[in-house]
Design an enzyme around this catalytic site. Structure first.
Site, PDB file in Angstrom:
ATOM      1  N   ASP A  18      -3.250  10.107  -6.860  1.00 34.13           N
ATOM      2  CA  ASP A  18      -3.236  10.368  -8.474  1.00 34.13           C
ATOM      3  C   ASP A  18      -2.801  11.960  -8.821  1.00 34.13           C
ATOM      4  O   ASP A  18      -2.754  12.587  -7.941  1.00 34.13           O
ATOM      5  CB  ASP A  18      -4.481   9.905  -9.077  1.00 34.13           C
ATOM      6  N   ASP A  41      -3.734  13.935 -12.341  1.00 30.73           N
ATOM      7  CA  ASP A  41      -4.744  14.837 -13.242  1.00 30.73           C
ATOM      8  C   ASP A  41      -6.155  14.462 -12.640  1.00 30.73           C
ATOM      9  O   ASP A  41      -6.470  13.013 -12.597  1.00 30.73           O
ATOM     10  CB  ASP A  41      -4.740  14.068 -14.616  1.00 30.73           C
TER      11      ASP A  41
END
Length: 224
Positions: A18, A20
């Site tokens: 991922d 953020d």
């Protein structure tokens, strides 16, 4: 110096990240933009802001069910504001060095951000996007659906069950689980540990990836 194997003797075909909260922190910028938008729509900020993370903007807006609001139009407005505001976006400790240590064909990025926003934030954090880069623009259904992680594994030519997903938010953790992958939780941006049974690290400093002769990856934590 001692070494702690985070997954025992388990090795992986690829790492899927991922963005953020996992490779970089964008909370300050995201919450500035979303707070302004939520205030215009009369939302309770304290209740609303914790629901943002790990999901596509269009899904966040759509789930609110606001009368007269076009979720796709609003998501575009929000994303453009986020592209223009990257103040405070920075890498999570050791992320750039850790990524640089990985074989280029053994890792991918899977983010709920649109591609333009993802590139803006990666640039602000000093991180280089990988060859396999799945964004909100590439999937019809975002996290917690597993589609992004399944797509990344397919593009890398590996079995999702042979991958390790690096995540920080409940929606992303669920997406990794539903893809059949193993999950490592990144806690750098958490004020309290997530309620999760998965192994966790605070940042990438002292975390080492090793590549075997057949290209498989192992992960360990090195302590002085």
């Amino acid at each position: 110096m001692t070494t702690d194997a985070l997954f025992g003797d388990r090795s992986f075909a690829a790492f899927l990240f991922d963005m953020d909260g996992t490779l970089l922190t964008s909370i300050e910028a995201a919450e500035r933009v979303w707070s302004a938008w939520a205030t215009r729509h009369g939302l309770d900020l304290a209740a609303f802001l914790p629901t943002l993370h790990g999901k596509r903007a269009v899904d966040t807006v759509r789930q609110l069910g606001l009368p007269g609001v076009d979720a796709e139009v609003e998501a575009e407005v929000i994303s453009q504001a986020e592209i223009e505001d990257v103040e405070g976006v920075r890498e999570i400790g050791g992320a750039a060095s850790f990524l640089a240590s990985l074989p280029a064909d053994r890792w991918a990025l899977v983010t709920s951000a649109p591609r333009a926003l993802a590139l803006a934030r990666l640039g602000a954090a000093g991180l280089t996007p990988p060859a396999v880069f799945v964004t909100a623009d590439d999937v019809t259904i975002g996290k917690p659906a597993p589609d992004g992680y399944l797509m990344a594994a397919k593009r890398l030519g590996v079995d999702p069950a042979e991958c390790l997903v690096f995540e920080d938010a409940p929606a992303g953790i669920e997406a990794g689980e539903r893809a059949g992958a193993s999950v490592l939780v990144i806690q750098a941006t958490h004020t309290a540990p997530l309620d999760s049974s998965h192994p966790a690290i605070d940042h990438y400093e002292g975390v080492r990836a090793s590549t075997s002769s057949d290209g498989r990856l192992t992960l360990s934590r090195v302590a002085a």
